[in-house]
Motif scaffolding. Structure first.
Motif, PDB file in Angstrom:
ATOM      1  N   HIS A  24      19.580  38.868 -54.359  1.00 21.06           N
ATOM      2  CA  HIS A  24      18.604  39.900 -54.731  1.00 21.06           C
ATOM      3  C   HIS A  24      19.075  41.207 -54.128  1.00 21.06           C
ATOM      4  O   HIS A  24      19.310  41.302 -52.926  1.00 21.06           O
ATOM      5  CB  HIS A  24      17.221  39.527 -54.206  1.00 21.06           C
ATOM      6  CG  HIS A  24      16.194  40.584 -54.408  1.00 21.06           C
ATOM      7  ND1 HIS A  24      15.786  40.991 -55.661  1.00 21.06           N
ATOM      8  CD2 HIS A  24      15.490  41.330 -53.524  1.00 21.06           C
ATOM      9  CE1 HIS A  24      14.864  41.936 -55.534  1.00 21.06           C
ATOM     10  NE2 HIS A  24      14.676  42.156 -54.245  1.00 21.06           N
ATOM     11  N   THR A  25      19.239  42.222 -54.968  1.00 23.72           N
ATOM     12  CA  THR A  25      19.596  43.545 -54.471  1.00 23.72           C
ATOM     13  C   THR A  25      18.419  44.478 -54.709  1.00 23.72           C
ATOM     14  O   THR A  25      17.683  44.341 -55.684  1.00 23.72           O
ATOM     15  CB  THR A  25      20.854  44.092 -55.176  1.00 23.72           C
ATOM     16  OG1 THR A  25      20.634  44.088 -56.586  1.00 23.72           O
ATOM     17  CG2 THR A  25      22.080  43.253 -54.852  1.00 23.72           C
ATOM     18  N   PHE A  26      18.262  45.414 -53.799  1.00 24.01           N
ATOM     19  CA  PHE A  26      17.143  46.345 -53.901  1.00 24.01           C
ATOM     20  C   PHE A  26      17.475  47.630 -53.153  1.00 24.01           C
ATOM     21  O   PHE A  26      18.482  47.711 -52.468  1.00 24.01           O
ATOM     22  CB  PHE A  26      15.857  45.701 -53.368  1.00 24.01           C
ATOM     23  CG  PHE A  26      15.922  45.321 -51.911  1.00 24.01           C
ATOM     24  CD1 PHE A  26      15.354  46.125 -50.940  1.00 24.01           C
ATOM     25  CD2 PHE A  26      16.567  44.151 -51.508  1.00 24.01           C
ATOM     26  CE1 PHE A  26      15.414  45.776 -49.602  1.00 24.01           C
ATOM     27  CE2 PHE A  26      16.629  43.795 -50.185  1.00 24.01           C
ATOM     28  CZ  PHE A  26      16.055  44.609 -49.219  1.00 24.01           C
ATOM     29  N   GLY A  27      16.613  48.596 -53.290  1.00 18.40           N
ATOM     30  CA  GLY A  27      16.807  49.906 -52.684  1.00 18.40           C
ATOM     31  C   GLY A  27      17.088  50.919 -53.776  1.00 18.40           C
ATOM     32  O   GLY A  27      17.381  50.545 -54.918  1.00 18.40           O
ATOM     33  N   PRO A  28      16.997  52.193 -53.459  1.00 17.88           N
ATOM     34  CA  PRO A  28      17.201  53.233 -54.471  1.00 17.88           C
ATOM     35  C   PRO A  28      18.526  53.106 -55.218  1.00 17.88           C
ATOM     36  O   PRO A  28      18.617  53.397 -56.398  1.00 17.88           O
ATOM     37  CB  PRO A  28      17.159  54.540 -53.668  1.00 17.88           C
ATOM     38  CG  PRO A  28      16.432  54.205 -52.417  1.00 17.88           C
ATOM     39  CD  PRO A  28      16.682  52.748 -52.149  1.00 17.88           C
ATOM     40  N   ASN A  29      19.556  52.656 -54.521  1.00 18.76           N
ATOM     41  CA  ASN A  29      20.873  52.496 -55.145  1.00 18.76           C
ATOM     42  C   ASN A  29      21.350  51.045 -55.071  1.00 18.76           C
ATOM     43  O   ASN A  29      22.553  50.796 -55.050  1.00 18.76           O
ATOM     44  CB  ASN A  29      21.900  53.416 -54.457  1.00 18.76           C
ATOM     45  CG  ASN A  29      21.505  54.869 -54.574  1.00 18.76           C
ATOM     46  OD1 ASN A  29      21.231  55.349 -55.670  1.00 18.76           O
ATOM     47  ND2 ASN A  29      21.442  55.570 -53.447  1.00 18.76           N
ATOM     48  N   ASN A  30      20.385  50.116 -55.007  1.00 17.01           N
ATOM     49  CA  ASN A  30      20.711  48.691 -54.843  1.00 17.01           C
ATOM     50  C   ASN A  30      21.658  48.458 -53.671  1.00 17.01           C
ATOM     51  O   ASN A  30      22.564  47.630 -53.735  1.00 17.01           O
ATOM     52  CB  ASN A  30      21.291  48.096 -56.130  1.00 17.01           C
ATOM     53  CG  ASN A  30      20.215  47.839 -57.149  1.00 17.01           C
ATOM     54  OD1 ASN A  30      19.069  47.562 -56.802  1.00 17.01           O
ATOM     55  ND2 ASN A  30      20.574  47.929 -58.416  1.00 17.01           N
ATOM     56  N   GLU A  31      21.430  49.198 -52.584  1.00 14.95           N
ATOM     57  CA  GLU A  31      22.322  49.107 -51.435  1.00 14.95           C
ATOM     58  C   GLU A  31      21.979  47.960 -50.484  1.00 14.95           C
ATOM     59  O   GLU A  31      22.753  47.646 -49.587  1.00 14.95           O
ATOM     60  CB  GLU A  31      22.360  50.446 -50.667  1.00 14.95           C
ATOM     61  CG  GLU A  31      21.070  50.789 -49.945  1.00 14.95           C
ATOM     62  CD  GLU A  31      20.058  51.574 -50.782  1.00 14.95           C
ATOM     63  OE1 GLU A  31      19.172  52.187 -50.180  1.00 14.95           O
ATOM     64  OE2 GLU A  31      20.145  51.560 -52.031  1.00 14.95           O
ATOM     65  N   HIS A  32      20.835  47.316 -50.685  1.00 18.58           N
ATOM     66  CA  HIS A  32      20.430  46.207 -49.822  1.00 18.58           C
ATOM     67  C   HIS A  32      20.593  44.889 -50.581  1.00 18.58           C
ATOM     68  O   HIS A  32      20.311  44.810 -51.776  1.00 18.58           O
ATOM     69  CB  HIS A  32      18.981  46.365 -49.364  1.00 18.58           C
ATOM     70  CG  HIS A  32      18.732  47.650 -48.644  1.00 18.58           C
ATOM     71  ND1 HIS A  32      19.238  47.919 -47.391  1.00 18.58           N
ATOM     72  CD2 HIS A  32      18.047  48.751 -49.018  1.00 18.58           C
ATOM     73  CE1 HIS A  32      18.861  49.127 -47.007  1.00 18.58           C
ATOM     74  NE2 HIS A  32      18.136  49.662 -47.986  1.00 18.58           N
ATOM     75  N   THR A  33      21.026  43.872 -49.857  1.00 19.22           N
ATOM     76  CA  THR A  33      21.293  42.579 -50.477  1.00 19.22           C
ATOM     77  C   THR A  33      20.649  41.464 -49.669  1.00 19.22           C
ATOM     78  O   THR A  33      20.755  41.435 -48.446  1.00 19.22           O
ATOM     79  CB  THR A  33      22.822  42.322 -50.532  1.00 19.22           C
ATOM     80  OG1 THR A  33      23.428  43.382 -51.269  1.00 19.22           O
ATOM     81  CG2 THR A  33      23.141  41.005 -51.201  1.00 19.22           C
ATOM     82  N   LEU A  34      20.007  40.543 -50.379  1.00 21.74           N
ATOM     83  CA  LEU A  34      19.477  39.326 -49.769  1.00 21.74           C
ATOM     84  C   LEU A  34      20.126  38.142 -50.475  1.00 21.74           C
ATOM     85  O   LEU A  34      19.858  37.891 -51.660  1.00 21.74           O
ATOM     86  CB  LEU A  34      17.954  39.252 -49.925  1.00 21.74           C
ATOM     87  CG  LEU A  34      17.127  40.305 -49.201  1.00 21.74           C
ATOM     88  CD1 LEU A  34      15.651  40.185 -49.582  1.00 21.74           C
ATOM     89  CD2 LEU A  34      17.292  40.156 -47.692  1.00 21.74           C
ATOM     90  N   ASN A  35      20.985  37.445 -49.756  1.00 24.29           N
ATOM     91  CA  ASN A  35      21.615  36.251 -50.321  1.00 24.29           C
ATOM     92  C   ASN A  35      20.647  35.084 -50.246  1.00 24.29           C
ATOM     93  O   ASN A  35      19.687  35.103 -49.480  1.00 24.29           O
ATOM     94  CB  ASN A  35      22.909  35.923 -49.561  1.00 24.29           C
ATOM     95  CG  ASN A  35      23.948  36.995 -49.756  1.00 24.29           C
ATOM     96  OD1 ASN A  35      24.132  37.485 -50.868  1.00 24.29           O
ATOM     97  ND2 ASN A  35      24.618  37.371 -48.684  1.00 24.29           N
ATOM     98  N   ASN A  36      20.896  34.059 -51.027  1.00 22.81           N
ATOM     99  CA  ASN A  36      20.079  32.846 -51.043  1.00 22.81           C
ATOM    100  C   ASN A  36      18.609  33.162 -51.289  1.00 22.81           C
ATOM    101  O   ASN A  36      17.723  32.604 -50.643  1.00 22.81           O
ATOM    102  CB  ASN A  36      20.252  32.047 -49.749  1.00 22.81           C
ATOM    103  CG  ASN A  36      21.664  31.553 -49.586  1.00 22.81           C
ATOM    104  OD1 ASN A  36      22.291  31.146 -50.565  1.00 22.81           O
ATOM    105  ND2 ASN A  36      22.177  31.607 -48.370  1.00 22.81           N
ATOM    106  N   SER A  37      18.369  34.056 -52.223  1.00 22.45           N
ATOM    107  CA  SER A  37      17.003  34.422 -52.598  1.00 22.45           C
ATOM    108  C   SER A  37      16.497  33.470 -53.667  1.00 22.45           C
ATOM    109  O   SER A  37      17.268  32.978 -54.497  1.00 22.45           O
ATOM    110  CB  SER A  37      16.964  35.849 -53.140  1.00 22.45           C
ATOM    111  OG  SER A  37      17.273  36.767 -52.125  1.00 22.45           O
ATOM    112  N   PHE A  38      15.195  33.240 -53.645  1.00 20.51           N
ATOM    113  CA  PHE A  38      14.528  32.430 -54.662  1.00 20.51           C
ATOM    114  C   PHE A  38      14.055  33.394 -55.740  1.00 20.51           C
ATOM    115  O   PHE A  38      13.270  34.299 -55.468  1.00 20.51           O
ATOM    116  CB  PHE A  38      13.360  31.683 -54.022  1.00 20.51           C
ATOM    117  CG  PHE A  38      12.656  30.703 -54.911  1.00 20.51           C
ATOM    118  CD1 PHE A  38      13.338  29.911 -55.817  1.00 20.51           C
ATOM    119  CD2 PHE A  38      11.284  30.545 -54.808  1.00 20.51           C
ATOM    120  CE1 PHE A  38      12.674  28.991 -56.616  1.00 20.51           C
ATOM    121  CE2 PHE A  38      10.609  29.622 -55.588  1.00 20.51           C
ATOM    122  CZ  PHE A  38      11.299  28.845 -56.500  1.00 20.51           C
ATOM    123  N   LEU A  39      14.571  33.202 -56.958  1.00 26.27           N
ATOM    124  CA  LEU A  39      14.309  34.126 -58.062  1.00 26.27           C
ATOM    125  C   LEU A  39      13.730  33.380 -59.256  1.00 26.27           C
ATOM    126  O   LEU A  39      14.026  32.206 -59.476  1.00 26.27           O
ATOM    127  CB  LEU A  39      15.624  34.793 -58.488  1.00 26.27           C
ATOM    128  CG  LEU A  39      16.461  35.454 -57.396  1.00 26.27           C
ATOM    129  CD1 LEU A  39      17.837  35.815 -57.928  1.00 26.27           C
ATOM    130  CD2 LEU A  39      15.748  36.669 -56.839  1.00 26.27           C
TER     131      LEU A  39
END
Length: 182
Positions: A24-39
């Motif tokens: 899962h990537t997020f932030g104004p420029n998708n600069e944050h990443t969460l691996n092993n996210s439940f989607l």
């Protein structure tokens, strides 16, 4: 250090819940990443791998109409089969949750409980719980109890005037409660 997730567990989670484990990537420029996210299947973030495990433990499947806050609870006998039988809809947030089934009440956060909507035994029990709780609460707790009235002690699945007759109404109740607690 990030936990290593075994492929076998990922496959089990994905086949049982209808979700997927991914990044899962997020932030104004998708600069944050969460691996092993439940989607959800469409990529909506539901939570971490721990939420995915919680879904499996509680025999739940993602509800694609409202993936973050409502899950379908599947019967023990049919969980993981091609024909899952939905027992009820679970509404939740980080603040709490409740299972809604046919025969419960359609949750309505504006509903003000009235004696006529409950059996005498139920109403008396709610009054007893309210009075006992009120005595134990501090000033802030009493303020909340004064605002909520007897609804403060009535479980979410019994807070509404309409009885749930379909799984669609159970979904609506779970969604309403999830929004209320958000």
């Amino acid at each position: 250090m990030e936990e290593e997730i075994q492929q076998k567990e990922i496959q089990e989670i994905e086949s049982l819940t209808g979700g997927k484990i991914g990044t899962h990537t997020f932030g104004p420029n998708n600069e944050h990443t969460l691996n092993n996210s439940f989607l959800s299947p469409d990529g909506t973030y539901i939570g971490s791998i721990d939420e995915a495990r919680w879904y499996v433990k509680n025999k739940m499947m993602i509800d694609e109409d409202y993936p973050h806050g409502v899950a379908a609870v599947i019967s023990e006998e049919t969980y993981g089969t091609d024909n899952p039988v939905i027992e009820g809809m679970y509404g939740y947030t980080h603040r709490g949750g409740s299972l809604f089934k046919i025969g419960d009440r359609l949750f309505d956060d504006k509903y003000k409980p009235v004696k006529e909507d409950y059996s005498e035994e139920q109403w008396n029990e709610y009054e007893r719980k309210f009075n006992e709780s009120y005595e134990k609460e501090d000033e802030l707790g009493r303020k909340w109890m004064d605002e909520d009235g007897i609804a403060y002690v009535i479980p979410f699945k019994f807070r509404g005037s309409k009885l749930i007759e379909t799984m669609e109404e159970a979904f609506e109740a779970a969604k309403n409660m999830s929004k209320h607690l958000s």
